[in-house]
Design an enzyme around this catalytic site. Structure first.
Site, PDB file in Angstrom:
ATOM      1  N   ARG A  15       0.735  -0.981  -0.064  1.00  0.00           N
ATOM      2  CA  ARG A  15      -0.274   0.318  -0.381  1.00  0.00           C
ATOM      3  C   ARG A  15       0.836   1.402   0.561  1.00  0.00           C
ATOM      4  O   ARG A  15       0.629   2.373  -0.450  1.00  0.00           O
ATOM      5  CB  ARG A  15      -0.977   0.286   1.418  1.00  0.00           C
ATOM      6  CG  ARG A  15      -2.076  -0.426   0.780  1.00  0.00           C
ATOM      7  CD  ARG A  15      -3.189  -0.820   2.627  1.00  0.00           C
ATOM      8  NE  ARG A  15      -2.729  -1.703   3.443  1.00  0.00           N
ATOM      9  CZ  ARG A  15      -3.089  -1.299   4.725  1.00  0.00           C
ATOM     10  NH1 ARG A  15      -3.924   0.549   4.403  1.00  0.00           N
ATOM     11  NH2 ARG A  15      -3.138  -1.587   5.731  1.00  0.00           N
ATOM     12  N   THR A  79       3.553 -14.138  10.667  1.00  0.00           N
ATOM     13  CA  THR A  79       4.385 -13.815  11.533  1.00  0.00           C
ATOM     14  C   THR A  79       5.431 -14.825  12.600  1.00  0.00           C
ATOM     15  O   THR A  79       6.751 -13.819  13.369  1.00  0.00           O
ATOM     16  CB  THR A  79       3.412 -12.643  12.589  1.00  0.00           C
ATOM     17  OG1 THR A  79       2.715 -13.501  12.606  1.00  0.00           O
ATOM     18  CG2 THR A  79       3.070 -11.312  12.415  1.00  0.00           C
ATOM     19  N   GLY A 136      -5.976  -8.436  15.471  1.00  0.00           N
ATOM     20  CA  GLY A 136      -6.169  -8.896  16.451  1.00  0.00           C
ATOM     21  C   GLY A 136      -6.674  -9.117  17.938  1.00  0.00           C
ATOM     22  O   GLY A 136      -5.781  -7.988  18.232  1.00  0.00           O
ATOM     23  N   ARG A 330      27.021  26.707   2.013  1.00  0.00           N
ATOM     24  CA  ARG A 330      27.079  25.718   1.484  1.00  0.00           C
ATOM     25  C   ARG A 330      28.372  25.776   2.439  1.00  0.00           C
ATOM     26  O   ARG A 330      28.947  25.895   2.890  1.00  0.00           O
ATOM     27  CB  ARG A 330      27.388  26.411  -0.018  1.00  0.00           C
ATOM     28  CG  ARG A 330      26.109  26.750  -0.854  1.00  0.00           C
ATOM     29  CD  ARG A 330      26.524  26.715  -2.344  1.00  0.00           C
ATOM     30  NE  ARG A 330      27.146  25.655  -3.437  1.00  0.00           N
ATOM     31  CZ  ARG A 330      28.197  25.260  -3.888  1.00  0.00           C
ATOM     32  NH1 ARG A 330      28.539  26.454  -4.865  1.00  0.00           N
ATOM     33  NH2 ARG A 330      28.822  24.118  -4.601  1.00  0.00           N
ATOM     34  N   ALA A 377      28.698  45.209  -3.320  1.00  0.00           N
ATOM     35  CA  ALA A 377      27.145  43.838  -4.583  1.00  0.00           C
ATOM     36  C   ALA A 377      27.760  43.974  -6.096  1.00  0.00           C
ATOM     37  O   ALA A 377      28.600  44.317  -6.733  1.00  0.00           O
ATOM     38  CB  ALA A 377      25.871  45.125  -4.566  1.00  0.00           C
ATOM     39  N   TYR A 384      36.693  29.159 -11.270  1.00  0.00           N
ATOM     40  CA  TYR A 384      36.513  27.952 -11.915  1.00  0.00           C
ATOM     41  C   TYR A 384      37.098  28.328 -12.902  1.00  0.00           C
ATOM     42  O   TYR A 384      36.566  28.908 -13.587  1.00  0.00           O
ATOM     43  CB  TYR A 384      35.432  26.878 -11.036  1.00  0.00           C
ATOM     44  CG  TYR A 384      34.603  25.315 -11.662  1.00  0.00           C
ATOM     45  CD1 TYR A 384      35.698  24.771 -12.064  1.00  0.00           C
ATOM     46  CD2 TYR A 384      34.173  25.300 -13.116  1.00  0.00           C
ATOM     47  CE1 TYR A 384      35.581  23.723 -12.400  1.00  0.00           C
ATOM     48  CE2 TYR A 384      34.310  24.187 -13.171  1.00  0.00           C
ATOM     49  CZ  TYR A 384      34.577  23.390 -13.629  1.00  0.00           C
ATOM     50  OH  TYR A 384      34.383  21.857 -13.686  1.00  0.00           O
TER      51      TYR A 384
HETATM   52  C1  UD1 Z   1      -0.717  -8.384  12.802  1.00  0.00           C
HETATM   53  C2  UD1 Z   1      -1.027  -9.457  14.403  1.00  0.00           C
HETATM   54  C3  UD1 Z   1      -2.375  -9.006  14.644  1.00  0.00           C
HETATM   55  C4  UD1 Z   1      -1.892  -7.500  15.512  1.00  0.00           C
HETATM   56  C5  UD1 Z   1      -1.339  -6.438  13.935  1.00  0.00           C
HETATM   57  C6  UD1 Z   1      -1.294  -5.180  14.783  1.00  0.00           C
HETATM   58  C7  UD1 Z   1      -0.237 -11.576  13.825  1.00  0.00           C
HETATM   59  C8  UD1 Z   1      -0.448 -13.233  13.186  1.00  0.00           C
HETATM   60  N1  UD1 Z   1      -1.393 -10.707  13.552  1.00  0.00           N
HETATM   61  O1  UD1 Z   1      -1.730  -9.267  12.553  1.00  0.00           O
HETATM   62  O2  UD1 Z   1      -2.234  -9.641  16.168  1.00  0.00           O
HETATM   63  O3  UD1 Z   1      -2.955  -6.304  15.887  1.00  0.00           O
HETATM   64  O4  UD1 Z   1      -0.230  -7.177  13.557  1.00  0.00           O
HETATM   65  O5  UD1 Z   1      -0.662  -4.207  13.792  1.00  0.00           O
HETATM   66  O6  UD1 Z   1       0.919 -11.404  14.329  1.00  0.00           O
HETATM   67  N2  UD1 Z   1       5.846  -9.785   8.042  1.00  0.00           N
HETATM   68  C9  UD1 Z   1       6.716 -10.727   8.401  1.00  0.00           C
HETATM   69  N3  UD1 Z   1       6.853 -11.768   7.670  1.00  0.00           N
HETATM   70  C10 UD1 Z   1       5.560 -13.190   7.603  1.00  0.00           C
HETATM   71  C11 UD1 Z   1       5.002 -11.443   8.056  1.00  0.00           C
HETATM   72  C12 UD1 Z   1       4.452 -10.684   8.267  1.00  0.00           C
HETATM   73  O7  UD1 Z   1       8.424 -10.030   8.696  1.00  0.00           O
HETATM   74  O8  UD1 Z   1       5.776 -13.807   6.907  1.00  0.00           O
HETATM   75  C13 UD1 Z   1       5.777  -8.555   9.294  1.00  0.00           C
HETATM   76  C14 UD1 Z   1       5.288  -7.429   8.960  1.00  0.00           C
HETATM   77  O9  UD1 Z   1       5.951  -6.992   7.878  1.00  0.00           O
HETATM   78  C15 UD1 Z   1       4.550  -6.411   9.460  1.00  0.00           C
HETATM   79  C16 UD1 Z   1       4.195  -7.404  10.681  1.00  0.00           C
HETATM   80  O10 UD1 Z   1       5.098  -8.829  10.727  1.00  0.00           O
HETATM   81  O11 UD1 Z   1       5.698  -5.608   9.517  1.00  0.00           O
HETATM   82  C17 UD1 Z   1       2.939  -7.739  11.090  1.00  0.00           C
HETATM   83  O12 UD1 Z   1       2.797  -8.986   9.730  1.00  0.00           O
HETATM   84  P1  UD1 Z   1       1.178  -8.369   9.147  1.00  0.00           P
HETATM   85  O13 UD1 Z   1       0.893  -9.451   8.057  1.00  0.00           O
HETATM   86  O14 UD1 Z   1       1.135  -6.875   8.529  1.00  0.00           O
HETATM   87  O15 UD1 Z   1       0.652  -8.315  10.731  1.00  0.00           O
HETATM   88  P2  UD1 Z   1      -1.084  -8.032  10.487  1.00  0.00           P
HETATM   89  O16 UD1 Z   1      -2.329  -9.396   9.714  1.00  0.00           O
HETATM   90  O17 UD1 Z   1      -1.269  -6.449  10.626  1.00  0.00           O
END
Ligand code: UD1
Ligand code: CA
Length: 453
Positions: A15, A79, A136, A330, A377, A384
């Protein structure tokens, strides 16, 4: 306490609609991930592992010297799967703290509180939200004990009404996560390995979970879009403005103050609207900065005044100097006490001595200007020749007439005078007058051509 910090930064950031990986987008001039790393480092004995995926190479390059290590998560399977990539880096007996590269404003004090609660079992950071949708939900039993985190997409109607949400930030003894994460299932609405499932697991194992309710939604807010990025930028700038004001700085409008680095001010500094400060900036007692100025990596000593629309970069300015309006200092500019650099004057690698004036429409580059010099002025140092840069040296009390061109390398002695409109190509000795311009001829009775009617 040994703390192993895992920062999740593998997500794509669709996004943002950007070619730049999301965590490299700045807040307050610093990439979001950089802010999280800096905060993490404040927590003491830390080992930091960053989980990267999308744009991994760019992220790695940008933070190559930051002392963190990287693990790559090739597919973003959730995550829980992301944190599991860091298990090989967990130290024996350490507490693991999970942070996010796109949650840039989290405070060390909050994290310390969470860490204190996580010695025996998981501690999660939650907040209460007016509109909890998308997050969550924290499920507690009737005694208020945390039971589980249920993702929006897996929640029933009753659970969706809960307004306490999971920020995602969590601390837990490392050995528990090392055991539980590889055993997660992805049998849920999103087919992902949820980090949040370790909460229910802990409860099943009779290990109590602590829920720490944070008081500040901004602190735990994530950035998924340019709009959210701008919101956090404004929140950070407001905080920084309040810090400056609390320290005694007058900001004509705290909503129009932008600091992308560090700013150290003496007593009674006044900053007018729409100024941007980058890198490291120091302002001495009583310094006044007019509206619309950009100051980057510079120091200004006491009593100096910068008028509107001036730009100062990599420069050092003495006491009681006057700069601008519309001046551009500068890199390599050094003004001694009481120097004046006025409107539409550009300086570069120029030392300007005590009380010397370059008041209007000049370019002074690769120059050493003594004390009490007056540069008229429109004077230009021609430094250069298309290939080489050469130096102009002007002695104390010299007077350079308006619209002179000083062709470097050239030296003007102390007390020398250059007639207006001169093109100076040879040394002028001390106290000499140099005039190097076409002699004026007056022709009397001159008839101007007239148009035939
Ligand atoms: C997650 C939480 C949710 C919480 C929310 C807060 C879980 C399952 N859910 O949801 O409870 O309310 O964050 O914002 O954890 N990322 C990785 N690798 C992955 C997946 C995610 O590095 O495989 C990183 C993403 O880049 C991001 C962060 O983890 O920065 C959160 O991932 P995202 O998929 O946005 O989690 P949410 O669905 O928002
Ligand atoms: Ca998210």
């Amino acid at each position: 306490m040994a703390i192993d910090i895992v920062i999740l930064a593998a997500g794509k950031g669709t996004r943002m609609r950007s070619d730049l990986p999301k965590v490299l987008h700045p807040i307050g001039g610093v990439p979001m991930l950089g802010r999280v790393i800096e905060t993490a480092k404040q927590l003491g004995d830390v080992k930091i592992t960053v989980v990267i995926g999308h744009g991994a190479e760019l992220v790695r390059e940008r933070f190559a010297d930051s002392g963190v290590q990287f693990v790559e998560q090739e597919e973003q399977l959730g995550t829980g799967h992301a944190v599991a990539q860091a298990i090989p880096h967990f130290r024996d007996g350490a507490t693991v703290l999970v942070l996010y590269g796109d949650v840039p404003l989290v405070r060390a004090s909050t994290l310390r509180q969470l860490l204190q609660e996580s010695e025996n079992g998981p501690a999660l950071l939650s907040v209460i939200m007016d509109d909890p949708s998308g997050y969550g939900r924290i499920v507690r039993d009737k005694d208020g004990q945390v039971q589980a985190i249920v993702e929006q997409k897996d929640a029933d109607a009753e659970t969706l009404k809960i307004d306490e949400i999971n920020t995602g930030i969590l601390a837990a003894p490392g050995h528990l996560l090392a055991q539980w994460l590889p055993e997660l299932s992805n049998n849920n609405a999103q087919g992902e390995y949820y980090l949040t499932d370790v909460i229910a697991r802990s409860v099943r194992e009779n290990i109590a979970v602590t829920g720490v309710i944070g008081s500040d939604a901004v602190e735990v807010a994530g950035v998924n879009s340019r709009i959210q990025q701008a919101e956090l930028e404004r929140a950070l700038q407001r905080d920084q403005a309040e810090v400056q004001m609390a320290l005694g700085v007058t900001l004509m409008d705290p909503a129009r103050f932008d600091l992308r680095g560090t700013l150290e001010c003496g007593a009674d500094v006044t900053i007018d609207i729409n100024c941007v400060f980058e890198g490291s900036v120091k302002l001495g007692n009583g310094v006044r900065i007019g509206p619309n100025c950009l100051l980057k990596n510079c120091q200004l000593a006491a009593g100096t005044v910068v008028e509107a629309n001036s730009i100062i970069e990599d420069a050092s300015v003495g006491e009681a100097c006057n700069i601008g309006p519309f001046a551009r200092l500068r890199p390599g500019t050094e003004l001694a006490n009481g120097a004046k650099v006025g409107n539409f004057v550009e300086t570069k690698k120029a030392k300007i001595g005590v009380g010397s004036k370059v008041n209007h429409l000049s370019y002074i580059g690769d120059a050493e200007v003594g004390d009490d010099v007056n540069i008229g002025a429109g004077t230009i140092t021609c430094n250069y020749d298309g290939v080489n840069k050469s130096k102009t040296i002007i002695g104390d009390r010299a007077f350079i007439g308006s619209n002179s061109a000083l062709v470097a390398p050239v030296e003007i002695g102390a007390g020398a005078t250059v007639g207006a409109g001169s093109t100076i190509t040879r040394e002028v000795s001390a106290d000499e007058l140099a005039v190097a311009r076409g002699k004026q001829r007056n022709i009397s009775g001159w008839q101007r051509p007239v148009k035939k009617s």
